[in-house]
Design a protein around this motif. Structure first.
Motif, PDB file in Angstrom:
ATOM      1  N   MET A   1     -27.954  62.270 -52.778  1.00 42.18           N
ATOM      2  CA  MET A   1     -29.158  62.252 -53.628  1.00 42.18           C
ATOM      3  C   MET A   1     -29.372  63.643 -54.227  1.00 42.18           C
ATOM      4  N   SER A   2     -29.614  63.707 -55.509  1.00 41.98           N
ATOM      5  CA  SER A   2     -29.844  65.030 -56.115  1.00 41.98           C
ATOM      6  C   SER A   2     -31.199  65.558 -55.682  1.00 41.98           C
ATOM      7  N   GLN A   3     -31.356  66.853 -55.889  1.00 42.24           N
ATOM      8  CA  GLN A   3     -32.597  67.533 -55.545  1.00 42.24           C
ATOM      9  C   GLN A   3     -33.781  66.875 -56.271  1.00 42.24           C
ATOM     10  N   SER A   4     -33.619  66.588 -57.554  1.00 43.02           N
ATOM     11  CA  SER A   4     -34.753  66.044 -58.315  1.00 43.02           C
ATOM     12  C   SER A   4     -35.025  64.590 -57.907  1.00 43.02           C
ATOM     13  N   ALA A   5     -33.970  63.867 -57.525  1.00 43.59           N
ATOM     14  CA  ALA A   5     -34.174  62.498 -57.045  1.00 43.59           C
ATOM     15  C   ALA A   5     -34.930  62.521 -55.716  1.00 43.59           C
ATOM     16  N   LEU A   6     -34.613  63.518 -54.885  1.00 42.42           N
ATOM     17  CA  LEU A   6     -35.301  63.653 -53.593  1.00 42.42           C
ATOM     18  C   LEU A   6     -36.779  63.984 -53.815  1.00 42.42           C
ATOM     19  N   VAL A   7     -37.041  64.918 -54.708  1.00 44.64           N
ATOM     20  CA  VAL A   7     -38.431  65.259 -55.034  1.00 44.64           C
ATOM     21  C   VAL A   7     -39.162  64.007 -55.513  1.00 44.64           C
ATOM     22  N   ASP A   8     -38.525  63.280 -56.396  1.00 44.61           N
ATOM     23  CA  ASP A   8     -39.130  62.080 -56.950  1.00 44.61           C
ATOM     24  C   ASP A   8     -39.414  61.043 -55.868  1.00 44.61           C
ATOM     25  N   ALA A   9     -38.452  60.874 -54.954  1.00 43.30           N
ATOM     26  CA  ALA A   9     -38.634  59.892 -53.879  1.00 43.30           C
ATOM     27  C   ALA A   9     -39.755  60.305 -52.930  1.00 43.30           C
ATOM     28  N   VAL A  10     -39.893  61.614 -52.663  1.00 41.73           N
ATOM     29  CA  VAL A  10     -40.991  62.085 -51.808  1.00 41.73           C
ATOM     30  C   VAL A  10     -42.325  61.830 -52.502  1.00 41.73           C
ATOM     31  N   LEU A  11     -42.369  62.113 -53.782  1.00 41.51           N
ATOM     32  CA  LEU A  11     -43.638  62.003 -54.506  1.00 41.51           C
ATOM     33  C   LEU A  11     -44.031  60.559 -54.812  1.00 41.51           C
ATOM     34  N   HIS A  12     -43.046  59.757 -55.229  1.00 45.03           N
ATOM     35  CA  HIS A  12     -43.413  58.453 -55.773  1.00 45.03           C
ATOM     36  C   HIS A  12     -42.697  57.261 -55.153  1.00 45.03           C
ATOM     37  N   GLY A  13     -41.849  57.500 -54.150  1.00 47.18           N
ATOM     38  CA  GLY A  13     -41.055  56.408 -53.593  1.00 47.18           C
ATOM     39  C   GLY A  13     -41.919  55.323 -52.972  1.00 47.18           C
ATOM     40  N   GLY A  14     -41.418  54.087 -52.977  1.00 48.01           N
ATOM     41  CA  GLY A  14     -42.086  53.005 -52.262  1.00 48.01           C
ATOM     42  C   GLY A  14     -41.980  53.247 -50.762  1.00 48.01           C
ATOM     43  N   ALA A  15     -42.763  52.509 -49.988  1.00 45.28           N
ATOM     44  CA  ALA A  15     -42.936  52.759 -48.554  1.00 45.28           C
ATOM     45  C   ALA A  15     -41.674  53.250 -47.836  1.00 45.28           C
ATOM     46  N   SER A  16     -40.627  52.431 -47.825  1.00 47.06           N
ATOM     47  CA  SER A  16     -39.490  52.803 -46.984  1.00 47.06           C
ATOM     48  C   SER A  16     -38.627  53.872 -47.655  1.00 47.06           C
ATOM     49  N   VAL A  17     -38.552  53.846 -48.994  1.00 48.91           N
ATOM     50  CA  VAL A  17     -37.803  54.879 -49.711  1.00 48.91           C
ATOM     51  C   VAL A  17     -38.455  56.246 -49.482  1.00 48.91           C
ATOM     52  N   GLN A  18     -39.790  56.283 -49.586  1.00 47.66           N
ATOM     53  CA  GLN A  18     -40.507  57.526 -49.405  1.00 47.66           C
ATOM     54  C   GLN A  18     -40.331  58.063 -47.978  1.00 47.66           C
ATOM     55  N   ARG A  19     -40.424  57.152 -47.025  1.00 49.69           N
ATOM     56  CA  ARG A  19     -40.308  57.542 -45.626  1.00 49.69           C
ATOM     57  C   ARG A  19     -38.949  58.201 -45.360  1.00 49.69           C
ATOM     58  N   ARG A  20     -37.898  57.593 -45.907  1.00 50.09           N
ATOM     59  CA  ARG A  20     -36.560  58.178 -45.724  1.00 50.09           C
ATOM     60  C   ARG A  20     -36.462  59.531 -46.440  1.00 50.09           C
ATOM     61  N   ALA A  21     -37.093  59.604 -47.622  1.00 47.07           N
ATOM     62  CA  ALA A  21     -37.037  60.858 -48.390  1.00 47.07           C
ATOM     63  C   ALA A  21     -37.756  61.986 -47.652  1.00 47.07           C
ATOM     64  N   ILE A  22     -38.893  61.673 -47.040  1.00 43.68           N
ATOM     65  CA  ILE A  22     -39.627  62.676 -46.265  1.00 43.68           C
ATOM     66  C   ILE A  22     -38.752  63.195 -45.123  1.00 43.68           C
ATOM     67  N   ALA A  23     -38.142  62.250 -44.400  1.00 38.90           N
ATOM     68  CA  ALA A  23     -37.305  62.635 -43.260  1.00 38.90           C
ATOM     69  C   ALA A  23     -36.150  63.512 -43.734  1.00 38.90           C
ATOM     70  N   LYS A  24     -35.572  63.136 -44.861  1.00 43.78           N
ATOM     71  CA  LYS A  24     -34.452  63.901 -45.409  1.00 43.78           C
ATOM     72  C   LYS A  24     -34.898  65.301 -45.839  1.00 43.78           C
ATOM     73  N   ALA A  25     -36.055  65.361 -46.472  1.00 43.02           N
ATOM     74  CA  ALA A  25     -36.587  66.656 -46.921  1.00 43.02           C
ATOM     75  C   ALA A  25     -36.859  67.560 -45.725  1.00 43.02           C
ATOM     76  N   ILE A  26     -37.475  67.016 -44.697  1.00 44.26           N
ATOM     77  CA  ILE A  26     -37.806  67.830 -43.524  1.00 44.26           C
ATOM     78  C   ILE A  26     -36.537  68.293 -42.819  1.00 44.26           C
ATOM     79  N   THR A  27     -35.546  67.410 -42.737  1.00 45.21           N
ATOM     80  CA  THR A  27     -34.266  67.799 -42.137  1.00 45.21           C
ATOM     81  C   THR A  27     -33.636  68.962 -42.912  1.00 45.21           C
TER      82      THR A  27
END
Lengths: 340, 340
Positions: A1-27
């Protein structure tokens, strides 16, 4: 996942997409790899404009005081009120042993599976300063993802309470009803940090809880933490501001949770209106910056080859009184200036 | 005068020669010139084997508590007992204004002219850390010259009390008899530092002084600074150790000074025998070394051209919440690594 896709998923992702993006960002934020760290800084900078709108609540108390039970009940109550709740943990034992006082998997069973809650355990290694930094950054990720109440919990051990009070808007100290019987159990330094003291398990012994409430309140008055004239009512004067309170509740029976949140809301309203909340955040951000600079300077110093060579001997000479501490310090600083 | 002649004059000079040599040595230590600093380090290293035999007594209290009167009476009493007494001062106001809370020339008229006493005012500029360093070094010079009681005094303002407690064997907090009426006046942090609390001017109001003594003692018990079961008597158990006491005296009328010194002597005997005095000095020396290293690292950081260029802007961005504190810290540390 690109950096901007990750930012987008953290900000606007649907429930499970966002949850995975948060975990990925924190990791990513927790990684010690230099290239990850550069990406992590980019990520943080991209998320930062979307942070700051959550209320940051610090909760501390000794093991057994009922933190998990309370946070679960509080979290479910807040979700019912329409909030989204993130729970982060700073476990000082993880910085020593990699083990975890707070890592019990059965904690907060209902809250942890709720889609409007996000629970993240303590970073599992590093100095307390490093763990605190990761937790602060994780907090920013959760805020960017729209969690509007972030709870940071820690046990009443070591310096972790100072760290938690230093990253939250309000610091809550949980006590057992027998606390009043032994005020030595209430550490002065922690009392000074507390915006609110909660006596949990008040149903176990109503008399003891009342006594504890009165005694903690009187200790706070004695040491000038609350105004002498002040009862439980907040100031009505022109400089309306929050004064620390002591309240009772029973997390296990869900009693007093609404009153607890009412106190938090009152705190937020008063300290928001008088500007203290904004000032606290600004102060925290600058203190955090300097704390990390200090840690970085010290680490570079200790890792410098010339310093590593000299340090053991000079330390011994200072300890044995054969070399003045100031002379040793100057010699070591000069050694660092000589590039290896 | 050569370096070795100066060392010799400090160690073995006759009254007036030695006094001039001490003054000259301390002036050298206080100099900010780099070549002086190198000489000063040599001097310190030469004197160090002759230090450490004095008892180091820290005394603090708010303006008006009667510190000068007490130190003069105590100093004259000690001289009568055969001691030689040095009095050094840390004036936190000098680090801000160059002015002096403690610089009153009429202080300690009798003690200051006594040939067995040496009185030196606070270094008149620099950070508190710098002033404390100069005072520590001046203390070593006095010890090398054979002063066997070194008193370091400060006013109860800011961090200077922590600095004084951090360089002395015993820390004494002076209080007025009305202290008990308003325990807010007793700062928690300072109370924790106090090995002995002295209520001065006890003759003004005997009731108030007794009340203050009881209330301060109970506050110390409340916060675990003295054992619950402990009265004024010291522990008789196998782990004989000192527990903080509260005593009354009247410096103006010379009452209680012998009792004060008896308490100090008891402290010295107990903490000497159980090893705590030696451990305290070792801990102080290492803490001092690291404090100077930290100060030196921070100073070099702030003076680095790249850091100076970036710092104002990054500080602003962090304060305004546009840049994460940890990112700013990393950028600034990286800037320092790029040599100008």
């Amino acid at each position: 996942m690109s950096q901007s896709a990750l930012v987008d998923a953290v900000l606007h992702g649907g429930a499970s997409v966002q949850r995975r993006a948060i975990a990925k960002a924190i990791t990513l934020l927790e990684s010690t790899r230099a290239d990850h760290r550069a990406q992590a800084d980019e990520l943080l900078t991209a998320l930062l404009p979307h942070t700051g709108k959550a209320f940051r609540l610090g909760i501390s108390g000794v093991p057994g005081v009922g933190k998990s039970t309370f946070i679960e009940v509080l979290g479910l109550y807040l979700i019912e009120q329409g909030h989204r709740v993130a729970v982060l943990t700073i476990d000082p034992s993880s910085t020593v042993s990699g083990g975890s006082i707070l890592g019990d998997k059965t904690r907060m069973e209902k809250l942890s599976v709720h889609e409007r809650a996000y629970i993240r355990p303590s970073p599992s290694s590093g100095t307390l300063g490093g763990v605190a930094e990761k937790t602060r950054e994780a907090m920013l990720v959760c805020e960017a993802a729209g969690y509007d109440v972030v709870i940071v919990e820690t046990v009443g051990v070591g310096q972790s309470e100072t760290a938690v009070a230093g990253m939250t808007d309000m610091f809550v100290l949980m006590q057992l009803p027998n606390a009043g019987d032994d005020l030595q159990a209430i550490k002065k330094g922690v009392m000074e940090l507390a915006d609110l003291v909660v006596i949990n398990k008040a149903d176990l012994d109503a008399d003891a809880a009342r006594r504890a409430q009165a005694q903690i309140m009187s200790a706070m008055r004695l040491f000038g933490l609350v105004n002498h004239a002040m009862g439980h009512a907040q100031a009505q004067g022109p400089d309306k501001q929050w004064h620390p309170q002591v309240i009772q509740l029973s997390a296990l029976h869900g009693k007093g949770v609404a009153e607890f949140w009412a106190a938090v809301t009152q705190y937020q309203a008063l300290q928001g209106a008088n500007g203290r909340l904004a000032a606290r955040r600004q102060h925290q951000a600058l203190a955090w910056m300097w704390e990390r600079i200090d840690a970085g300077l010290k680490q570079a110093f200790r890792q410098h080859p010339q310093v590593r060579e000299l340090l053991p001997q000079l330390t011994r000479e200072v300890a044995e009184g054969r070399l003045a501490a100031s002379t040793a310090a100057r010699n070591l600083l000069a050694a660092q200036d000589r590039r290896a």
